[in-house]
Design an enzyme around this catalytic site. Structure first.
Site, short mmCIF file in Angstrom:
data_model
loop_
_atom_site.label_atom_id
_atom_site.label_comp_id
_atom_site.label_asym_id
_atom_site.label_seq_id
_atom_site.Cartn_x
_atom_site.Cartn_y
_atom_site.Cartn_z
N HIS A 100 21.88 -24.05 50.02
CA HIS A 100 21.25 -25.18 49.92
C HIS A 100 19.97 -24.90 48.85
O HIS A 100 18.90 -25.06 49.45
CB HIS A 100 20.72 -25.75 51.48
CG HIS A 100 20.26 -27.12 51.29
ND1 HIS A 100 19.16 -27.42 50.91
CD2 HIS A 100 20.47 -27.91 52.47
CE1 HIS A 100 18.88 -28.74 51.16
NE2 HIS A 100 19.82 -28.95 52.18
N ARG B 74 11.50 -23.93 54.28
CA ARG B 74 11.80 -24.86 53.35
C ARG B 74 11.36 -24.33 51.96
O ARG B 74 10.52 -23.99 51.62
CB ARG B 74 10.59 -26.05 53.72
CG ARG B 74 10.60 -27.39 52.55
CD ARG B 74 12.04 -28.18 52.78
NE ARG B 74 11.73 -28.79 54.15
CZ ARG B 74 12.76 -29.62 54.87
NH1 ARG B 74 14.14 -29.50 54.00
NH2 ARG B 74 12.60 -29.90 55.96
N ASP C 76 20.60 -38.34 47.04
CA ASP C 76 21.24 -37.34 48.03
C ASP C 76 22.77 -37.60 48.13
O ASP C 76 23.12 -38.70 48.35
CB ASP C 76 20.84 -37.72 49.47
CG ASP C 76 20.94 -36.80 50.62
OD1 ASP C 76 21.78 -35.78 50.03
OD2 ASP C 76 20.55 -36.91 51.61
N ARG D 292 21.01 -20.77 59.41
CA ARG D 292 19.84 -20.74 58.81
C ARG D 292 18.75 -20.44 59.52
O ARG D 292 17.51 -20.32 59.44
CB ARG D 292 19.35 -21.95 57.98
CG ARG D 292 19.43 -23.16 58.68
CD ARG D 292 19.22 -24.54 57.79
NE ARG D 292 19.21 -25.81 58.62
CZ ARG D 292 18.65 -26.80 58.21
NH1 ARG D 292 18.08 -26.79 56.79
NH2 ARG D 292 18.49 -27.78 58.78
N GLU E 233 23.28 -27.64 45.45
CA GLU E 233 23.99 -26.96 46.63
C GLU E 233 25.45 -26.58 46.21
O GLU E 233 26.29 -27.52 46.35
CB GLU E 233 23.93 -27.66 47.82
CG GLU E 233 22.08 -28.04 48.01
CD GLU E 233 21.97 -29.09 49.20
OE1 GLU E 233 22.76 -28.90 50.11
OE2 GLU E 233 21.03 -29.72 48.87
O1 TA6 Z 1 21.57 -31.42 51.15
C1 TA6 Z 1 20.82 -32.58 51.32
C2 TA6 Z 1 20.65 -32.82 52.83
O2 TA6 Z 1 21.50 -32.86 53.55
C3 TA6 Z 1 19.84 -34.12 52.96
O3 TA6 Z 1 20.34 -35.18 53.51
C4 TA6 Z 1 18.28 -33.68 53.70
O4 TA6 Z 1 17.74 -34.61 54.37
C5 TA6 Z 1 18.55 -32.18 53.66
O5 TA6 Z 1 19.67 -31.68 53.07
C6 TA6 Z 1 17.32 -31.32 54.29
O6 TA6 Z 1 17.76 -31.06 55.34
P1 TA6 Z 1 16.81 -30.39 56.56
O7 TA6 Z 1 17.62 -30.22 57.63
O8 TA6 Z 1 16.50 -29.22 55.83
O9 TA6 Z 1 15.52 -31.00 56.53
#
Ligand code: TA6
Length: 303
Positions: free
Chosen positions: A171, A75, A215, A101, A275
């Protein structure tokens, strides 16, 4: 896979590039050069940290609750979402945002450049787990240049005889003083899908500001974004090419609590994702014998 000893003997040029296996055995690469420091995990080809020497605070945000575990996304930093974005289009049991990832990458090259920056080339390892989810003759490489500017190029090469279509995103989590004081410039009048309202199509008016969960997938935009942060008295300039969408995300309090690893002490207040991507109607078809590159570069300037 090469041992740490072999990697350090091959690439550990002096003190500047060092491999270690400190995080539950995950191999990370630390880089220090006259311009910046950085840390990259081989799992996910994941740039976790980058701080230019002139910056008073890290530019990338890394959660203090990030889980460094085999097969789980870290994260913070720059997760590589590929070859799909969000849920898999037909099989929801597969990893959201694609497998890139969470699988192993290998280092192809790591070297200091004449201008005292450091270049890395990483390649996704095409093992059986990858082949079962992505049965194409394909190479995915990430080139990273660490200096006063962070540059990353994600290249998808189709070596097979069939076209394929990818969704992709860098991201990136940026470190901010307080989400409620920052604004993002560069998207005025751009159409976006609002994921918080079931993908309702809207148009941005002015800057993007934050006072609740955001979002959004901004579509058909190649624009440079500028993240203005009066608290840290800086702008982060986010330039890109080969990218036609930009996703902006902050989960706010409730979603952050549901997700669970977004940091103690209101970690979510200190991050925003911008992103550079090709998602939704901007996914990219890569013809046989061709390649596609998504390039970003991040720099900072005083405010
Ligand atoms: O890029 C935004 C997003 O797609 C959100 O909808 C969000 O929940 C997120 O990425 C994080 O995703 P993750 O799978 O890393 O928890």
């Amino acid at each position: 896979m090469q041992s740490l000893h072999e990697l350090n003997a091959q690439y550990g040029v002096g003190h500047k590039i060092h491999f270690s296996a400190d995080l539950n055995g995950l191999v990370t690469l630390e880089v220090e050069n006259p311009h910046a420091t950085a840390k990259v995990a081989l799992q996910g080809g994941h740039v976790m940290q980058w701080q230019p020497r002139h910056a008073e605070a890290p530019v990338l945000w890394l959660s203090d609750q990030a889980r460094f575990v085999a097969g789980r996304s870290i994260r913070g930093g720059v997760p590589v979402c590929w070859p799909w974005f969000g849920p898999h289009p037909t099989d929801e049991t597969l990893c959201p945002h694609g497998f890139a990832r969470v699988v192993q990458w290998e280092i192809v090259d790591a070297k200091p450049e004449p201008d005292n920056t450091t270049s890395l080339v990483l390649r996704l390892v095409g093992n059986s787990q990858v082949k079962s989810q992505w049965p194409y003759e394909c190479d995915l490489t990430l080139t990273v240049n660490i200096g006063p500017v962070l540059k990353m190029s994600l290249t998808t090469a189709n070596h097979g005889d069939k076209p394929f279509t990818i969704g992709e995103a860098l991201h990136t989590y940026f470190n901010v003083s307080d989400i409620e004081v920052v604004k993002i410039l560069g998207l005025d009048q751009t159409e976006y899908e609002d994921k918080v309202e079931d993908y309702a199509l809207k148009r941005q008016s002015g800057e993007v500001t934050f006072n609740d969960e955001v979002d959004r997938v901004y579509l058909n935009t190649t624009a440079t974004c500028v993240l203005e942060d009066p608290g840290l008295r800086r702008r982060i300039v986010i330039e890109k090419s080969g990218s036609h969408s930009t996703v902006i995300w902050n989960p706010w309090e409730r979603k952050a609590a549901e997700i669970g690893d977004l940091g103690s002490h209101y970690g979510w207040r200190h991050m925003v994702c911008v992103e550079s991507s090709n998602v939704r109607e901007n996914v990219v078809t890569v013809a046989p014998g061709t390649s596609h590159t998504l390039h970003v570069q991040y720099s900072t300037e005083g405010l």
